[in-house]
Design a protein around this motif. Structure first.
Motif, PDB file in Angstrom:
ATOM      1  N   ILE A  23       0.834  -1.201   0.000  1.00 20.94           N
ATOM      2  CA  ILE A  23       0.000   0.000   0.000  1.00 20.94           C
ATOM      3  C   ILE A  23       0.871   1.254   0.000  1.00 20.94           C
ATOM      4  O   ILE A  23       0.562   2.233  -0.696  1.00 20.94           O
ATOM      5  N   ALA A  24       1.961   1.244   0.756  1.00 19.87           N
ATOM      6  CA  ALA A  24       2.872   2.395   0.758  1.00 19.87           C
ATOM      7  C   ALA A  24       3.453   2.613  -0.637  1.00 19.87           C
ATOM      8  O   ALA A  24       3.589   3.751  -1.090  1.00 19.87           O
ATOM      9  N   GLY A  25       3.789   1.539  -1.324  1.00 19.01           N
ATOM     10  CA  GLY A  25       4.292   1.657  -2.690  1.00 19.01           C
ATOM     11  C   GLY A  25       3.241   2.228  -3.634  1.00 19.01           C
ATOM     12  O   GLY A  25       3.544   3.083  -4.476  1.00 19.01           O
ATOM     13  N   LEU A  26       2.010   1.766  -3.479  1.00 17.93           N
ATOM     14  CA  LEU A  26       0.931   2.288  -4.330  1.00 17.93           C
ATOM     15  C   LEU A  26       0.663   3.769  -4.055  1.00 17.93           C
ATOM     16  O   LEU A  26       0.473   4.551  -4.987  1.00 17.93           O
ATOM     17  N   PHE A  27       0.650   4.153  -2.778  1.00 20.55           N
ATOM     18  CA  PHE A  27       0.456   5.560  -2.452  1.00 20.55           C
ATOM     19  C   PHE A  27       1.603   6.409  -2.995  1.00 20.55           C
ATOM     20  O   PHE A  27       1.389   7.521  -3.477  1.00 20.55           O
ATOM     21  N   GLY A  28       2.809   5.895  -2.933  1.00 23.42           N
ATOM     22  CA  GLY A  28       3.948   6.614  -3.487  1.00 23.42           C
ATOM     23  C   GLY A  28       3.821   6.788  -4.989  1.00 23.42           C
ATOM     24  O   GLY A  28       4.141   7.850  -5.534  1.00 23.42           O
ATOM     25  N   TYR A  62      10.512   4.560  -2.827  1.00 23.19           N
ATOM     26  CA  TYR A  62      10.817   5.262  -1.577  1.00 23.19           C
ATOM     27  C   TYR A  62       9.801   4.901  -0.483  1.00 23.19           C
ATOM     28  O   TYR A  62      10.172   4.582   0.648  1.00 23.19           O
ATOM     29  N   GLY A  63       8.518   4.948  -0.821  1.00 20.92           N
ATOM     30  CA  GLY A  63       7.477   4.629   0.157  1.00 20.92           C
ATOM     31  C   GLY A  63       7.562   3.200   0.643  1.00 20.92           C
ATOM     32  O   GLY A  63       7.466   2.918   1.841  1.00 20.92           O
ATOM     33  N   ALA A  64       7.759   2.259  -0.272  1.00 22.54           N
ATOM     34  CA  ALA A  64       7.838   0.848   0.102  1.00 22.54           C
ATOM     35  C   ALA A  64       9.070   0.571   0.958  1.00 22.54           C
ATOM     36  O   ALA A  64       8.994  -0.156   1.961  1.00 22.54           O
ATOM     37  N   VAL A  65      10.189   1.161   0.598  1.00 20.73           N
ATOM     38  CA  VAL A  65      11.424   0.926   1.365  1.00 20.73           C
ATOM     39  C   VAL A  65      11.329   1.537   2.754  1.00 20.73           C
ATOM     40  O   VAL A  65      11.705   0.906   3.750  1.00 20.73           O
ATOM     41  N   MET A  66      10.829   2.756   2.855  1.00 16.78           N
ATOM     42  CA  MET A  66      10.756   3.414   4.162  1.00 16.78           C
ATOM     43  C   MET A  66       9.784   2.692   5.099  1.00 16.78           C
ATOM     44  O   MET A  66      10.099   2.472   6.272  1.00 16.78           O
ATOM     45  N   ILE A  67       8.630   2.330   4.614  1.00  9.95           N
ATOM     46  CA  ILE A  67       7.676   1.595   5.455  1.00  9.95           C
ATOM     47  C   ILE A  67       8.217   0.212   5.765  1.00  9.95           C
ATOM     48  O   ILE A  67       8.106  -0.283   6.891  1.00  9.95           O
ATOM     49  N   GLY A  68       8.822  -0.429   4.776  1.00 15.06           N
ATOM     50  CA  GLY A  68       9.397  -1.753   5.004  1.00 15.06           C
ATOM     51  C   GLY A  68      10.485  -1.739   6.062  1.00 15.06           C
ATOM     52  O   GLY A  68      10.533  -2.599   6.940  1.00 15.06           O
ATOM     53  N   LEU A  69      11.372  -0.754   5.999  1.00 12.72           N
ATOM     54  CA  LEU A  69      12.445  -0.655   6.993  1.00 12.72           C
ATOM     55  C   LEU A  69      11.907  -0.310   8.382  1.00 12.72           C
ATOM     56  O   LEU A  69      12.297  -0.915   9.379  1.00 12.72           O
ATOM     57  N   THR A  70      11.012   0.661   8.432  1.00 13.23           N
ATOM     58  CA  THR A  70      10.485   1.095   9.722  1.00 13.23           C
ATOM     59  C   THR A  70       9.713  -0.025  10.408  1.00 13.23           C
ATOM     60  O   THR A  70       9.968  -0.364  11.565  1.00 13.23           O
ATOM     61  N   LEU A  71       8.759  -0.608   9.695  1.00 12.27           N
ATOM     62  CA  LEU A  71       7.983  -1.697  10.290  1.00 12.27           C
ATOM     63  C   LEU A  71       8.835  -2.938  10.496  1.00 12.27           C
ATOM     64  O   LEU A  71       8.619  -3.693  11.441  1.00 12.27           O
ATOM     65  N   GLY A  72       9.805  -3.152   9.619  1.00  8.14           N
ATOM     66  CA  GLY A  72      10.676  -4.315   9.760  1.00  8.14           C
ATOM     67  C   GLY A  72      11.512  -4.257  11.022  1.00  8.14           C
ATOM     68  O   GLY A  72      11.669  -5.258  11.726  1.00  8.14           O
ATOM     69  N   VAL A  73      12.049  -3.080  11.329  1.00  3.63           N
ATOM     70  CA  VAL A  73      12.834  -2.919  12.559  1.00  3.63           C
ATOM     71  C   VAL A  73      11.939  -3.147  13.780  1.00  3.63           C
ATOM     72  O   VAL A  73      12.329  -3.831  14.730  1.00  3.63           O
ATOM     73  N   LEU A  74      10.739  -2.583  13.749  1.00  2.71           N
ATOM     74  CA  LEU A  74       9.816  -2.796  14.866  1.00  2.71           C
ATOM     75  C   LEU A  74       9.427  -4.268  14.998  1.00  2.71           C
ATOM     76  O   LEU A  74       9.360  -4.804  16.108  1.00  2.71           O
TER      77      LEU A  74
END
Length: 102
Positions: A23-28, A62-74
């Motif tokens: 979804i982050a990728g689609l919004f981006g 950018y959107g997919a990577v940032m959400i993926g990294l942020t949620l992935g770390v959590l």
């Protein structure tokens, strides 16, 4: 000890994680079309020393990577912490409850 419920729960969390990244990728990608007319102004995005043009594909990545990294770390943090959670729910009978209330 893993149970069927814990395995199913992990799958649900991973599916939600994957859906959030998609979804982050689609919004981006959609945002890239919205800001595309402003590209003629020389508008660029930056992430620290990395600079990129604001195109639909770049913003989707950018959107997919940032959400993926942020949620992935959590998610990794929660997974690590859950290894040390050895508390089990206590079985409380009605007789035990009445003793604790008095």
């Amino acid at each position: 000890m893993r149970t069927i419920a814990s395995t199913a729960g992990r799958r649900v969390v991973l599916v939600i994680y994957a859906v959030a990244v998609i979804i982050a990728g689609l919004f981006g990608y959609v945002l890239g079309f919205v800001v595309r007319p402003n590209v003629l102004d020389g508008t660029v995005g930056s992430l620290g020393p990395i600079t990129f043009a604001l195109s639909p594909l770049n913003l989707a990545i950018y959107g997919a990577v940032m959400i993926g990294l942020t949620l992935g770390v959590l998610l990794l943090g929660v997974t690590y912490a859950s290894r040390y959670d050895d508390a089990t729910p206590m079985e409380v009978t009605p007789a035990d409850r009445s003793k604790n209330e008095n």
